[in-house]
Write a protein that holds these residues in place. Structure first.
Motif, PDB file in Angstrom:
ATOM      1  N   LEU A  70      73.177  28.134  55.441  1.00 52.14           N
ATOM      2  CA  LEU A  70      72.138  28.918  56.113  1.00 52.14           C
ATOM      3  C   LEU A  70      71.506  28.127  57.253  1.00 52.14           C
ATOM      4  CD1 LEU A  70      70.448  30.660  53.057  1.00 52.14           C
ATOM      5  CD2 LEU A  70      71.812  31.742  54.850  1.00 52.14           C
ATOM      6  N   VAL A  71      71.261  26.844  57.030  1.00 50.15           N
ATOM      7  CA  VAL A  71      70.703  25.997  58.087  1.00 50.15           C
ATOM      8  C   VAL A  71      71.702  25.860  59.231  1.00 50.15           C
ATOM      9  CG1 VAL A  71      69.945  23.649  58.649  1.00 50.15           C
ATOM     10  CG2 VAL A  71      69.096  24.770  56.584  1.00 50.15           C
ATOM     11  N   CYS A  72      72.981  25.723  58.910  1.00 53.43           N
ATOM     12  CA  CYS A  72      74.014  25.669  59.960  1.00 53.43           C
ATOM     13  C   CYS A  72      74.015  26.954  60.786  1.00 53.43           C
ATOM     14  CB  CYS A  72      75.400  25.442  59.356  1.00 53.43           C
ATOM     15  SG  CYS A  72      75.663  23.789  58.724  1.00 53.43           S
ATOM     16  N   SER A  73      73.830  28.089  60.118  1.00 54.39           N
ATOM     17  CA  SER A  73      73.797  29.357  60.848  1.00 54.39           C
ATOM     18  C   SER A  73      72.574  29.418  61.756  1.00 54.39           C
ATOM     19  CB  SER A  73      73.824  30.553  59.883  1.00 54.39           C
ATOM     20  OG  SER A  73      72.574  30.777  59.280  1.00 54.39           O
ATOM     21  N   LEU A  74      71.443  28.905  61.278  1.00 61.95           N
ATOM     22  CA  LEU A  74      70.221  28.877  62.082  1.00 61.95           C
ATOM     23  C   LEU A  74      70.414  27.998  63.315  1.00 61.95           C
ATOM     24  CD1 LEU A  74      67.197  29.347  62.664  1.00 61.95           C
ATOM     25  CD2 LEU A  74      66.715  27.454  61.076  1.00 61.95           C
ATOM     26  N   GLU A  75      70.956  26.805  63.111  1.00 65.73           N
ATOM     27  CA  GLU A  75      71.168  25.890  64.240  1.00 65.73           C
ATOM     28  C   GLU A  75      72.102  26.502  65.278  1.00 65.73           C
ATOM     29  OE1 GLU A  75      72.479  22.376  62.198  1.00 65.73           O
ATOM     30  OE2 GLU A  75      70.430  21.776  61.684  1.00 65.73           O
ATOM     31  N   ALA A  76      73.165  27.123  64.823  1.00 71.29           N
ATOM     32  CA  ALA A  76      74.105  27.762  65.742  1.00 71.29           C
ATOM     33  C   ALA A  76      73.436  28.931  66.467  1.00 71.29           C
ATOM     34  CB  ALA A  76      75.351  28.232  64.988  1.00 71.29           C
ATOM     35  N   PHE A  77      72.653  29.718  65.749  1.00 66.12           N
ATOM     36  CA  PHE A  77      71.957  30.861  66.345  1.00 66.12           C
ATOM     37  C   PHE A  77      71.002  30.388  67.440  1.00 66.12           C
ATOM     38  CE2 PHE A  77      68.690  34.258  66.346  1.00 66.12           C
ATOM     39  CZ  PHE A  77      69.506  35.362  66.565  1.00 66.12           C
ATOM     40  N   GLU A  78      70.247  29.335  67.157  1.00 60.82           N
ATOM     41  CA  GLU A  78      69.290  28.822  68.137  1.00 60.82           C
ATOM     42  C   GLU A  78      69.976  28.308  69.400  1.00 60.82           C
ATOM     43  OE1 GLU A  78      65.583  27.453  65.282  1.00 60.82           O
ATOM     44  OE2 GLU A  78      67.160  25.989  65.702  1.00 60.82           O
ATOM     45  N   GLN A  79      71.206  27.853  69.269  1.00 64.67           N
ATOM     46  CA  GLN A  79      71.967  27.367  70.420  1.00 64.67           C
ATOM     47  C   GLN A  79      72.681  28.492  71.156  1.00 64.67           C
ATOM     48  OE1 GLN A  79      74.657  24.428  68.912  1.00 64.67           O
ATOM     49  NE2 GLN A  79      73.036  23.137  68.127  1.00 64.67           N
ATOM     50  N   GLY A  80      72.655  29.679  70.589  1.00 67.11           N
ATOM     51  CA  GLY A  80      73.382  30.790  71.191  1.00 67.11           C
ATOM     52  C   GLY A  80      74.863  30.750  70.876  1.00 67.11           C
ATOM     53  N   ASN A  81      75.211  30.034  69.809  1.00 68.42           N
ATOM     54  CA  ASN A  81      76.607  29.884  69.398  1.00 68.42           C
ATOM     55  C   ASN A  81      76.959  31.010  68.412  1.00 68.42           C
ATOM     56  OD1 ASN A  81      79.059  29.163  68.275  1.00 68.42           O
ATOM     57  ND2 ASN A  81      78.497  27.029  67.910  1.00 68.42           N
ATOM     58  N   LEU A  82      77.407  32.122  68.965  1.00 72.23           N
ATOM     59  CA  LEU A  82      77.708  33.298  68.145  1.00 72.23           C
ATOM     60  C   LEU A  82      78.786  33.006  67.110  1.00 72.23           C
ATOM     61  CD1 LEU A  82      77.293  36.354  67.620  1.00 72.23           C
ATOM     62  CD2 LEU A  82      79.098  36.755  69.292  1.00 72.23           C
ATOM     63  N   ILE A  83      79.863  32.386  67.535  1.00 72.89           N
ATOM     64  CA  ILE A  83      80.982  32.111  66.617  1.00 72.89           C
ATOM     65  C   ILE A  83      80.523  31.192  65.484  1.00 72.89           C
ATOM     66  CG2 ILE A  83      83.264  31.046  66.406  1.00 72.89           C
ATOM     67  CD1 ILE A  83      83.814  32.085  69.278  1.00 72.89           C
ATOM     68  N   GLY A  84      79.778  30.151  65.809  1.00 79.24           N
ATOM     69  CA  GLY A  84      79.287  29.231  64.778  1.00 79.24           C
ATOM     70  C   GLY A  84      78.346  29.910  63.802  1.00 79.24           C
ATOM     71  N   THR A  85      77.508  30.800  64.323  1.00 78.12           N
ATOM     72  CA  THR A  85      76.581  31.536  63.466  1.00 78.12           C
ATOM     73  C   THR A  85      77.347  32.418  62.493  1.00 78.12           C
ATOM     74  OG1 THR A  85      74.956  31.573  65.266  1.00 78.12           O
ATOM     75  CG2 THR A  85      74.612  33.122  63.449  1.00 78.12           C
ATOM     76  N   VAL A  86      78.303  33.163  63.029  1.00 76.14           N
ATOM     77  CA  VAL A  86      79.088  34.072  62.188  1.00 76.14           C
ATOM     78  C   VAL A  86      79.886  33.278  61.148  1.00 76.14           C
ATOM     79  CG1 VAL A  86      81.001  35.725  62.177  1.00 76.14           C
ATOM     80  CG2 VAL A  86      79.184  35.925  63.887  1.00 76.14           C
ATOM     81  N   GLN A  87      80.504  32.184  61.573  1.00 76.73           N
ATOM     82  CA  GLN A  87      81.284  31.381  60.625  1.00 76.73           C
ATOM     83  C   GLN A  87      80.418  30.867  59.488  1.00 76.73           C
ATOM     84  OE1 GLN A  87      82.989  28.558  63.381  1.00 76.73           O
ATOM     85  NE2 GLN A  87      84.955  29.634  63.406  1.00 76.73           N
ATOM     86  N   ALA A  88      79.211  30.416  59.801  1.00 74.23           N
ATOM     87  CA  ALA A  88      78.318  29.902  58.760  1.00 74.23           C
ATOM     88  C   ALA A  88      77.902  31.015  57.796  1.00 74.23           C
ATOM     89  CB  ALA A  88      77.088  29.255  59.394  1.00 74.23           C
ATOM     90  N   LEU A  89      77.619  32.206  58.321  1.00 77.42           N
ATOM     91  CA  LEU A  89      77.240  33.313  57.437  1.00 77.42           C
ATOM     92  C   LEU A  89      78.428  33.792  56.598  1.00 77.42           C
ATOM     93  CD1 LEU A  89      74.814  35.348  59.717  1.00 77.42           C
ATOM     94  CD2 LEU A  89      74.249  33.885  57.766  1.00 77.42           C
ATOM     95  N   LEU A  90      79.624  33.766  57.176  1.00 81.22           N
ATOM     96  CA  LEU A  90      80.807  34.112  56.381  1.00 81.22           C
ATOM     97  C   LEU A  90      81.031  33.081  55.275  1.00 81.22           C
ATOM     98  CD1 LEU A  90      83.263  35.359  59.170  1.00 81.22           C
ATOM     99  CD2 LEU A  90      82.155  36.742  57.390  1.00 81.22           C
ATOM    100  N   THR A  91      80.687  31.825  55.542  1.00 83.33           N
ATOM    101  CA  THR A  91      80.776  30.781  54.515  1.00 83.33           C
ATOM    102  C   THR A  91      79.806  31.084  53.377  1.00 83.33           C
ATOM    103  OG1 THR A  91      81.482  29.106  56.110  1.00 83.33           O
ATOM    104  CG2 THR A  91      80.471  28.306  54.064  1.00 83.33           C
ATOM    105  N   VAL A  92      78.602  31.566  53.712  1.00 83.13           N
ATOM    106  CA  VAL A  92      77.622  31.943  52.678  1.00 83.13           C
ATOM    107  C   VAL A  92      78.200  33.056  51.809  1.00 83.13           C
ATOM    108  CG1 VAL A  92      75.364  32.987  52.262  1.00 83.13           C
ATOM    109  CG2 VAL A  92      75.606  31.209  54.002  1.00 83.13           C
ATOM    110  N   ILE A  93      78.810  34.051  52.446  1.00 82.58           N
ATOM    111  CA  ILE A  93      79.413  35.151  51.689  1.00 82.58           C
ATOM    112  C   ILE A  93      80.540  34.640  50.808  1.00 82.58           C
ATOM    113  CG2 ILE A  93      80.741  37.294  51.915  1.00 82.58           C
ATOM    114  CD1 ILE A  93      78.999  37.895  54.425  1.00 82.58           C
TER     115      ILE A  93
END
Length: 140
Positions: A70-93
């Protein structure tokens, strides 16, 4: 913390990702990646509130293992890194599905459906997605 509460958080984060993805141009050349295309300050704050609340509520529960992703998804989101955000949330799932398989948590039918819906929604926002393949290649 209950599975439904975790899924509510993932749903909220997914909604932020979808809203952010809608603001991005459909084609971005790698040599001209716009550094100014980031989520709004309000979206970042709201995303952070969801992650922080989930971290706080998951302390001492089987869900605390989701915090790093979740923290990885937040960090990616704050950077505007869409792919990183999605990958981190898919990892949570993926982690939730593994926890269910290992009987660490109970996931009812409605919650299973929500997990699938969030996975599909996240995959659809990825650049170059192919909707006809959205149900294949599950990362579990």
């Amino acid at each position: 913390m209950l599975t439904a509460e975790v899924l509510d958080a993932i749903g909220g984060l997914t909604a932020h990702v979808k809203a952010y993805a809608a603001t991005l141009p459909s084609i971005v050349h790698l040599k001209a990646v716009p550094s100014g295309v980031k989520p709004s300050a309000e979206a970042m704050d709201s995303y952070e509130v969801i992650v922080t609340r989930t971290q706080r509520q998951s302390a001492g529960t089987p869900y605390k293992g989701l915090n790093e992703s979740l923290v990885c998804s937040l960090e990616a989101f704050e950077q505007g890194n869409l792919i990183g955000t999605v990958q981190a949330l898919l990892t949570v799932i993926d982690q939730l599905e593994r926890m269910q398989r290992d009987t660490e948590i109970e996931v009812g039918r409605v919650d299973e459906k929500r997990l699938t819906e969030y996975r599909v929604a996240l995959r659809k926002v990825l650049p170059g997605n192919q909707p006809e393949l959205a149900e294949t290649g599950r990362g579990s």
